[in-house]
Write a protein that holds these residues in place. Structure first.
Motif, PDB file in Angstrom:
ATOM      1  N   PRO A 115      28.025  -6.192 -20.074  1.00 37.83           N
ATOM      2  CA  PRO A 115      28.141  -7.481 -20.661  1.00 37.83           C
ATOM      3  C   PRO A 115      26.667  -7.965 -20.819  1.00 37.83           C
ATOM      4  CG  PRO A 115      29.420  -7.415 -18.738  1.00 37.83           C
ATOM      5  CD  PRO A 115      28.904  -6.096 -18.683  1.00 37.83           C
ATOM      6  N   ALA A 116      25.702  -7.499 -20.024  1.00 37.13           N
ATOM      7  CA  ALA A 116      24.232  -7.960 -20.303  1.00 37.13           C
ATOM      8  C   ALA A 116      23.625  -7.251 -21.428  1.00 37.13           C
ATOM      9  CB  ALA A 116      23.342  -7.581 -18.833  1.00 37.13           C
ATOM     10  N   GLU A 118      18.731  -8.626 -17.841  1.00 39.85           N
ATOM     11  CA  GLU A 118      18.630  -8.788 -19.391  1.00 39.85           C
ATOM     12  C   GLU A 118      17.086  -8.916 -19.784  1.00 39.85           C
ATOM     13  OE1 GLU A 118      20.494 -10.806 -17.390  1.00 39.85           O
ATOM     14  OE2 GLU A 118      22.484 -11.232 -18.288  1.00 39.85           O
ATOM     15  N   TYR A 155      31.935   0.721 -28.013  1.00 38.93           N
ATOM     16  CA  TYR A 155      30.841  -0.615 -28.093  1.00 38.93           C
ATOM     17  C   TYR A 155      30.315  -0.868 -29.166  1.00 38.93           C
ATOM     18  CZ  TYR A 155      32.326  -0.442 -23.060  1.00 38.93           C
ATOM     19  OH  TYR A 155      33.108  -0.392 -21.859  1.00 38.93           O
ATOM     20  N   LYS A 157      24.575  -0.092 -29.288  1.00 37.68           N
ATOM     21  CA  LYS A 157      24.820  -0.239 -27.811  1.00 37.68           C
ATOM     22  C   LYS A 157      25.189   0.902 -26.957  1.00 37.68           C
ATOM     23  CE  LYS A 157      27.637  -3.803 -28.941  1.00 37.68           C
ATOM     24  NZ  LYS A 157      28.401  -5.034 -28.912  1.00 37.68           N
ATOM     25  N   ASP A 201      25.452  -6.246 -24.059  1.00 35.68           N
ATOM     26  CA  ASP A 201      26.090  -6.913 -25.311  1.00 35.68           C
ATOM     27  C   ASP A 201      25.495  -8.307 -25.426  1.00 35.68           C
ATOM     28  OD1 ASP A 201      28.096  -6.973 -27.085  1.00 35.68           O
ATOM     29  OD2 ASP A 201      29.301  -8.343 -25.693  1.00 35.68           O
ATOM     30  N   ARG A 202      25.125  -8.951 -24.555  1.00 34.52           N
ATOM     31  CA  ARG A 202      24.348 -10.497 -24.856  1.00 34.52           C
ATOM     32  C   ARG A 202      22.988 -10.116 -25.383  1.00 34.52           C
ATOM     33  NH1 ARG A 202      26.708 -11.362 -19.653  1.00 34.52           N
ATOM     34  NH2 ARG A 202      24.923 -10.881 -18.634  1.00 34.52           N
ATOM     35  N   VAL A 203      22.155  -9.218 -24.911  1.00 34.75           N
ATOM     36  CA  VAL A 203      20.824  -8.848 -25.626  1.00 34.75           C
ATOM     37  C   VAL A 203      21.017  -8.366 -26.951  1.00 34.75           C
ATOM     38  CG1 VAL A 203      18.558  -7.679 -25.382  1.00 34.75           C
ATOM     39  CG2 VAL A 203      19.784  -8.586 -23.304  1.00 34.75           C
ATOM     40  N   HIS A 204      21.975  -7.303 -27.035  1.00 39.68           N
ATOM     41  CA  HIS A 204      22.171  -6.876 -28.355  1.00 39.68           C
ATOM     42  C   HIS A 204      22.352  -8.050 -29.368  1.00 39.68           C
ATOM     43  CE1 HIS A 204      23.969  -4.555 -31.751  1.00 39.68           C
ATOM     44  NE2 HIS A 204      23.135  -3.465 -31.348  1.00 39.68           N
ATOM     45  N   SER A 205      23.362  -8.972 -29.027  1.00 42.75           N
ATOM     46  CA  SER A 205      23.705 -10.194 -30.042  1.00 42.75           C
ATOM     47  C   SER A 205      22.509 -10.719 -30.268  1.00 42.75           C
ATOM     48  CB  SER A 205      24.875 -10.866 -29.164  1.00 42.75           C
ATOM     49  OG  SER A 205      26.013  -9.987 -29.176  1.00 42.75           O
ATOM     50  N   GLU A 206      21.603 -10.938 -29.363  1.00 35.80           N
ATOM     51  CA  GLU A 206      20.763 -11.955 -29.545  1.00 35.80           C
ATOM     52  C   GLU A 206      19.547 -11.211 -30.362  1.00 35.80           C
ATOM     53  OE1 GLU A 206      16.625 -12.088 -26.534  1.00 35.80           O
ATOM     54  OE2 GLU A 206      18.607 -12.969 -25.852  1.00 35.80           O
ATOM     55  N   ARG A 209      15.907  -6.330 -22.728  1.00 38.05           N
ATOM     56  CA  ARG A 209      14.799  -6.690 -23.715  1.00 38.05           C
ATOM     57  C   ARG A 209      13.484  -5.761 -23.974  1.00 38.05           C
ATOM     58  NH1 ARG A 209      16.071 -12.000 -21.343  1.00 38.05           N
ATOM     59  NH2 ARG A 209      17.765 -13.035 -22.612  1.00 38.05           N
TER      60      ARG A 209
END
Length: 242
Positions: free
Chosen positions: A67-68, A178, A240, A120, A70-75, A182
């Motif tokens: 999930p972490a 996260e 993913y 990812k 996924d969040r950074v990749h989307s960002e 990054r």
């Protein structure tokens, strides 16, 4: 006298029979089967609590790390799309110049290569290898998911257990998972060692082709790319990227 003797014998035998009945049916005893069962359960549960299976490690890793990522990749993907659509927008001149400085990019093309996040599945596979499925000391003590070294003594870091000759190896310490992710993406986005990786990333999202350009990430070289390929394929991490 003979009648009396027979009478006493009858009373004695009757008493023995009554005692046997009492002992068998009325006295509460601990069943032998219950005692044996308790010993077996105790002997089985103690080691069971100490052993963590490989599958359990992977489940814990997936719940915490994916999930972490996924969040950074989307960002990062949102940032890439924003800059790609506004390269000629006068309002973005200053922002683009700042990003070029951060990512050591000399042209718009190089900046886009740096900003585009790679699949990812690769980030997950590298996290699994470098952090031993989130069980390494570096991860537990420093949120360092990718084994990234530190060369700045003024920033948070921890010492590795091994040395290079007389030199201590230091690893970065991050405030969060996260932040570690990054920094990992930024490392691959700006280091000269991964220029070929960035160039290929603009042509394909195939993780099996891209990992071939990550040999410089590890001292084991080509084997590192093979290990990443195996982890992605065996654990079906490619899902993913869909």
């Amino acid at each position: 006298m003979k009648f009396l003797s027979n009478y006493l014998l009858f009373i004695y035998l009757s008493a023995l029979v009554m005692f046997a009945i009492y002992d068998t049916f009325l006295v509460k005893r601990e069943p032998e089967s219950a005692i044996v069962k308790l010993q077996k359960v105790e002997a089985w549960t103690k080691p069971h609590n100490k052993v963590i299976s490989t599958n359990a490690k992977k489940v814990e890793f997936s719940n915490l790390i994916i999930p972490a990522i996924d969040r950074v990749h989307s960002e990062l993907e949102a940032q890439y799309n924003e800059i790609a659509q506004n390269l000629t927008n006068p309002k973005y001149v200053e922002k683009i110049l700042i990003l070029k400085k951060i990512y050591k990019a000399e042209s718009d093309e190089e900046l886009l290569m740096a900003l585009k996040p790679h699949p990812k599945s690769i980030a997950i596979a590298q996290a699994a290898i470098e952090s031993a499925w989130a069980k390494s000391r570096f991860f537990k003590e420093a949120n360092n998911l990718y084994g990234i070294w530190s060369v700045n003594k003024n920033k948070p870091r921890i010492a590795a257990s091994e040395q290079r000759g007389e030199n201590v190896i230091w690893l970065k310490k991050y405030p969060s998972i996260e932040d570690s992710i990054r920094d990992y993406y930024k490392t691959l986005a700006r280091s000269k060692a991964y220029k070929d990786f960035r160039e290929l990333k603009m042509q394909t999202d195939d993780p099996y082709l891209l990992v071939e350009k990550l040999q410089n990430y590890s001292e084991i070289g080509e084997k590192y790319a093979d290990d990443l390929t195996k982890i992605i394929r065996y654990n079906k991490l490619y899902i993913y990227d869909e």
